[in-house]
Design a protein around this motif. Structure first.
Motif, PDB file in Angstrom:
ATOM      1  N   LEU A  16      81.902  17.859 -37.801  1.00  0.00           N
ATOM      2  CA  LEU A  16      80.620  18.264 -36.898  1.00  0.00           C
ATOM      3  C   LEU A  16      79.536  18.159 -37.924  1.00  0.00           C
ATOM      4  O   LEU A  16      79.462  19.072 -38.461  1.00  0.00           O
ATOM      5  CB  LEU A  16      80.767  19.333 -36.170  1.00  0.00           C
ATOM      6  CG  LEU A  16      82.048  19.714 -35.371  1.00  0.00           C
ATOM      7  CD1 LEU A  16      82.036  21.131 -34.567  1.00  0.00           C
ATOM      8  CD2 LEU A  16      82.390  18.586 -34.367  1.00  0.00           C
ATOM      9  N   ASP A  17      78.708  17.339 -37.611  1.00  0.00           N
ATOM     10  CA  ASP A  17      77.445  17.428 -38.425  1.00  0.00           C
ATOM     11  C   ASP A  17      76.257  17.814 -37.713  1.00  0.00           C
ATOM     12  O   ASP A  17      75.208  18.006 -38.128  1.00  0.00           O
ATOM     13  CB  ASP A  17      77.011  16.035 -39.248  1.00  0.00           C
ATOM     14  CG  ASP A  17      76.952  15.067 -37.999  1.00  0.00           C
ATOM     15  OD1 ASP A  17      76.870  15.137 -36.952  1.00  0.00           O
ATOM     16  OD2 ASP A  17      76.943  13.679 -38.415  1.00  0.00           O
ATOM     17  N   SER A  18      76.445  18.200 -36.297  1.00  0.00           N
ATOM     18  CA  SER A  18      75.378  18.766 -35.476  1.00  0.00           C
ATOM     19  C   SER A  18      76.076  19.394 -34.467  1.00  0.00           C
ATOM     20  O   SER A  18      77.035  19.054 -33.882  1.00  0.00           O
ATOM     21  CB  SER A  18      74.567  17.575 -34.835  1.00  0.00           C
ATOM     22  OG  SER A  18      73.435  18.342 -34.011  1.00  0.00           O
ATOM     23  N   TYR A  19      75.876  20.769 -34.356  1.00  0.00           N
ATOM     24  CA  TYR A  19      76.425  21.660 -33.225  1.00  0.00           C
ATOM     25  C   TYR A  19      75.527  22.704 -32.991  1.00  0.00           C
ATOM     26  O   TYR A  19      74.742  23.157 -33.533  1.00  0.00           O
ATOM     27  CB  TYR A  19      77.808  22.134 -33.652  1.00  0.00           C
ATOM     28  CG  TYR A  19      77.851  22.731 -35.288  1.00  0.00           C
ATOM     29  CD1 TYR A  19      78.068  22.136 -36.342  1.00  0.00           C
ATOM     30  CD2 TYR A  19      77.746  24.053 -35.233  1.00  0.00           C
ATOM     31  CE1 TYR A  19      78.055  22.713 -37.537  1.00  0.00           C
ATOM     32  CE2 TYR A  19      77.865  24.849 -36.329  1.00  0.00           C
ATOM     33  CZ  TYR A  19      78.219  24.205 -37.571  1.00  0.00           C
ATOM     34  OH  TYR A  19      77.919  24.773 -38.564  1.00  0.00           O
ATOM     35  N   ARG A  20      75.931  23.313 -31.759  1.00  0.00           N
ATOM     36  CA  ARG A  20      75.063  24.608 -31.352  1.00  0.00           C
ATOM     37  C   ARG A  20      75.933  25.917 -31.227  1.00  0.00           C
ATOM     38  O   ARG A  20      77.128  25.818 -30.867  1.00  0.00           O
ATOM     39  CB  ARG A  20      74.255  24.286 -29.907  1.00  0.00           C
ATOM     40  CG  ARG A  20      73.542  25.634 -29.482  1.00  0.00           C
ATOM     41  CD  ARG A  20      72.785  25.189 -28.338  1.00  0.00           C
ATOM     42  NE  ARG A  20      71.683  24.082 -28.489  1.00  0.00           N
ATOM     43  CZ  ARG A  20      70.949  23.323 -27.467  1.00  0.00           C
ATOM     44  NH1 ARG A  20      70.885  23.831 -26.244  1.00  0.00           N
ATOM     45  NH2 ARG A  20      69.863  22.700 -27.904  1.00  0.00           N
ATOM     46  N   VAL A  21      75.402  26.896 -31.827  1.00  0.00           N
ATOM     47  CA  VAL A  21      76.023  28.152 -31.719  1.00  0.00           C
ATOM     48  C   VAL A  21      75.240  29.287 -30.679  1.00  0.00           C
ATOM     49  O   VAL A  21      74.255  29.342 -30.906  1.00  0.00           O
ATOM     50  CB  VAL A  21      76.238  29.122 -32.916  1.00  0.00           C
ATOM     51  CG1 VAL A  21      77.083  30.239 -32.944  1.00  0.00           C
ATOM     52  CG2 VAL A  21      77.022  28.099 -33.819  1.00  0.00           C
ATOM     53  N   VAL A  22      76.002  29.796 -29.591  1.00  0.00           N
ATOM     54  CA  VAL A  22      75.286  30.393 -28.727  1.00  0.00           C
ATOM     55  C   VAL A  22      76.083  31.677 -28.298  1.00  0.00           C
ATOM     56  O   VAL A  22      77.401  31.812 -28.394  1.00  0.00           O
ATOM     57  CB  VAL A  22      75.296  29.630 -27.253  1.00  0.00           C
ATOM     58  CG1 VAL A  22      74.682  30.462 -26.262  1.00  0.00           C
ATOM     59  CG2 VAL A  22      74.352  28.228 -27.271  1.00  0.00           C
ATOM     60  N   SER A  23      75.361  32.827 -28.311  1.00  0.00           N
ATOM     61  CA  SER A  23      75.721  33.935 -27.857  1.00  0.00           C
ATOM     62  C   SER A  23      75.058  34.530 -26.631  1.00  0.00           C
ATOM     63  O   SER A  23      73.753  34.812 -26.819  1.00  0.00           O
ATOM     64  CB  SER A  23      76.018  35.157 -28.864  1.00  0.00           C
ATOM     65  OG  SER A  23      76.620  36.094 -28.500  1.00  0.00           O
ATOM     66  N   ASN A  24      75.890  35.014 -25.587  1.00  0.00           N
ATOM     67  CA  ASN A  24      74.715  35.291 -24.277  1.00  0.00           C
ATOM     68  C   ASN A  24      75.074  36.795 -24.309  1.00  0.00           C
ATOM     69  O   ASN A  24      76.144  37.288 -24.461  1.00  0.00           O
ATOM     70  CB  ASN A  24      75.475  34.573 -23.073  1.00  0.00           C
ATOM     71  CG  ASN A  24      75.097  33.116 -22.887  1.00  0.00           C
ATOM     72  OD1 ASN A  24      74.002  32.563 -23.488  1.00  0.00           O
ATOM     73  ND2 ASN A  24      76.229  32.436 -22.277  1.00  0.00           N
ATOM     74  N   ILE A  25      73.904  37.375 -24.244  1.00  0.00           N
ATOM     75  CA  ILE A  25      73.866  38.965 -24.098  1.00  0.00           C
ATOM     76  C   ILE A  25      73.556  39.423 -22.592  1.00  0.00           C
ATOM     77  O   ILE A  25      72.225  39.212 -22.382  1.00  0.00           O
ATOM     78  CB  ILE A  25      73.226  39.567 -25.324  1.00  0.00           C
ATOM     79  CG1 ILE A  25      73.483  39.055 -26.326  1.00  0.00           C
ATOM     80  CG2 ILE A  25      73.072  41.026 -25.008  1.00  0.00           C
ATOM     81  CD1 ILE A  25      72.958  38.051 -27.167  1.00  0.00           C
ATOM     82  N   GLY A  26      74.167  40.019 -21.764  1.00  0.00           N
ATOM     83  CA  GLY A  26      73.840  40.509 -20.744  1.00  0.00           C
ATOM     84  C   GLY A  26      74.079  39.444 -19.454  1.00  0.00           C
ATOM     85  O   GLY A  26      73.886  38.252 -19.827  1.00  0.00           O
ATOM     86  N   ALA A  27      74.056  39.834 -18.516  1.00  0.00           N
ATOM     87  CA  ALA A  27      74.553  39.050 -17.076  1.00  0.00           C
ATOM     88  C   ALA A  27      73.204  37.983 -17.099  1.00  0.00           C
ATOM     89  O   ALA A  27      73.430  36.986 -16.683  1.00  0.00           O
ATOM     90  CB  ALA A  27      74.613  39.724 -15.932  1.00  0.00           C
ATOM     91  N   GLN A  28      71.879  38.567 -17.035  1.00  0.00           N
ATOM     92  CA  GLN A  28      70.803  37.438 -16.765  1.00  0.00           C
ATOM     93  C   GLN A  28      71.013  36.395 -17.897  1.00  0.00           C
ATOM     94  O   GLN A  28      70.513  35.122 -17.629  1.00  0.00           O
ATOM     95  CB  GLN A  28      69.499  38.145 -16.996  1.00  0.00           C
ATOM     96  CG  GLN A  28      68.235  37.260 -16.444  1.00  0.00           C
ATOM     97  CD  GLN A  28      66.891  37.942 -16.271  1.00  0.00           C
ATOM     98  OE1 GLN A  28      66.613  38.781 -17.266  1.00  0.00           O
ATOM     99  NE2 GLN A  28      66.212  37.600 -15.444  1.00  0.00           N
ATOM    100  N   ALA A  29      71.394  36.660 -18.964  1.00  0.00           N
ATOM    101  CA  ALA A  29      71.498  35.571 -20.139  1.00  0.00           C
ATOM    102  C   ALA A  29      72.786  34.751 -19.947  1.00  0.00           C
ATOM    103  O   ALA A  29      72.966  33.624 -20.711  1.00  0.00           O
ATOM    104  CB  ALA A  29      71.517  36.254 -21.587  1.00  0.00           C
TER     105      ALA A  29
END
Ligand code: AMP
Length: 112
Positions: free
Chosen positions: A77-90
């Motif tokens: 993978l040379d391009s990727y996204r890392v995401v962490s959602n915190i809380g219901a609204q997110a």
């Protein structure tokens, strides 16, 4: 935590498609992938979200990011996204710290 879905997954009590595992973390394919590559990586020790990270327990977060970099390199993978959602609204739906790793398609910004 006994009633936590991701604690049960990392303990092998609920099946998952494993990507990687070591003594500190567990990575597995998301059950509802939002991109051609979409896996989750979690600490084995229960933390509810990024909001529960403290100076005393933050080493596992650095470890997880080192594992993400290693897995991404192995997957090419040379391009990727890392995401962490915190809380219901997110958008957090599972209250156990997890990082989404998404790749394989064009992505937009800002996220929805
Ligand atoms: P979030 O909404 O940010 O809390 O992310 C939770 C993620 O867990 C979602 O992308 C779900 O599709 C995923 N998920 C829920 N249950 C499972 C499961 N049993 N196996 C794998 N992924 C799951």
């Amino acid at each position: 935590m006994s009633d936590c879905l991701f604690c049960k997954i990392s303990a092998g009590e609920i099946p998952s498609k494993k990507v990687y595992e070591d003594e500190l973390c567990y990575a597995f394919h998301d059950i509802a992938p939002q991109a051609p590559v979409h896996f989750l990586i979690i600490p084995k020790a229960h933390l509810a979200s990024v909001s529960a990270v403290t100076p005393d327990n933050c080493a596992v977060v650095g470890h997880i990011f080192a594992v993400i970099a290693k897995l991404a390199a192995e997957m090419g993978l040379d391009s990727y996204r890392v995401v962490s959602n915190i809380g219901a609204q997110a958008g957090q739906s599972v209250p156990h710290l997890h990082f989404h790793v998404l790749s394989g398609r064009d992505m937009t910004w800002p996220p929805g």
